[in-house]
Design an enzyme around this catalytic site. Sequence first.
Site, PDB file in Angstrom:
ATOM      1  N   ALA A  48      32.512 -19.845  -7.598  1.00  0.00           N
ATOM      2  CA  ALA A  48      33.019 -18.957  -8.875  1.00  0.00           C
ATOM      3  C   ALA A  48      32.407 -17.554  -8.711  1.00  0.00           C
ATOM      4  CB  ALA A  48      32.883 -19.545 -10.161  1.00  0.00           C
ATOM      5  N   GLY A  92      32.995 -23.945  -6.767  1.00  0.00           N
ATOM      6  CA  GLY A  92      34.320 -24.059  -6.868  1.00  0.00           C
ATOM      7  C   GLY A  92      34.988 -24.095  -5.372  1.00  0.00           C
ATOM      8  N   GLU A  95      34.924 -27.377  -4.176  1.00  0.00           N
ATOM      9  CA  GLU A  95      35.923 -28.229  -4.842  1.00  0.00           C
ATOM     10  C   GLU A  95      37.177 -28.098  -4.272  1.00  0.00           C
ATOM     11  OE1 GLU A  95      34.512 -29.122  -9.264  1.00  0.00           O
ATOM     12  OE2 GLU A  95      34.498 -26.882  -8.974  1.00  0.00           O
ATOM     13  N   GLU A 115      26.009 -26.277  -9.339  1.00  0.00           N
ATOM     14  CA  GLU A 115      26.551 -25.617 -10.618  1.00  0.00           C
ATOM     15  C   GLU A 115      25.152 -26.003 -11.646  1.00  0.00           C
ATOM     16  OE1 GLU A 115      30.437 -26.091  -8.968  1.00  0.00           O
ATOM     17  OE2 GLU A 115      28.516 -27.193  -8.761  1.00  0.00           O
TER      18      GLU A 115
END
Length: 241
Positions: A48, A92, A95, A115
């Site tokens: 992110a 992300g 993911e 994270e």
Amino acid sequence: MTFNRPEVLNALNRQLVDEALDAVGRLPRDTRVLVLRGAGDKAFAAGADIAEMQQRTLWTDLDFGPRRELARRLEDAPFPTVAALNGFALGGGFELALACHLRIASDSAKVGLPETRLGIMPGNGGTARLARLVGQARALQFILLSEQIDAGEAERLGLVNWVVPAKQFDERVDALVERLVQLPPVATRAVIDCVTRGGGMTLDQAIENEHRWFQICLASPDKQEGVAAFLEKRRPEFSGV
């Protein structure tokens, strides 16, 4: 589809996610394969956008819905979705790669869910999808310790399907796409549905779902073409209709 923010290692901000979600939604019905990759040669997507995340709290988390929807659409697509990992695939970004059906990586790629270093945790399916691939103990180690692993280790753990030399990456991705677009669309959709959804069913339910799809395949023009091509000793030309 290319994540095109190479100046920030293709970090996923709201605009990029919205554009990707819109692009997936506009794919034609006869799409045979979708490849996701990152612009440049350093990253698929390095997670992110941290600057954007600084403003996010429980009360301003409304923009996370599109990220989850994008992952679901990649996972639920009736055609193969492929993550082409040409560099870092972190947070992300990883993911989204986990939501794809297949993953091919450059030998220079690194993957991870870091994270916890930021005082948070994966928020777009990372805990669930990773545990299903490598087991609970390994997933806990991987996430809690914010481990980053290279492509070879990722292949050994079953996180990526293929690792290829960086200099041959584009060529090998193209070759994979060529193989996938030649598959029979009905049978391809059937296999994807049975494998991806079967893990959430009882064994009896999964076998029943497989039997239902098998009947659909038997009645499809692709089956007629496949059998005819086999008997005539030629390459089949599947239409999916």
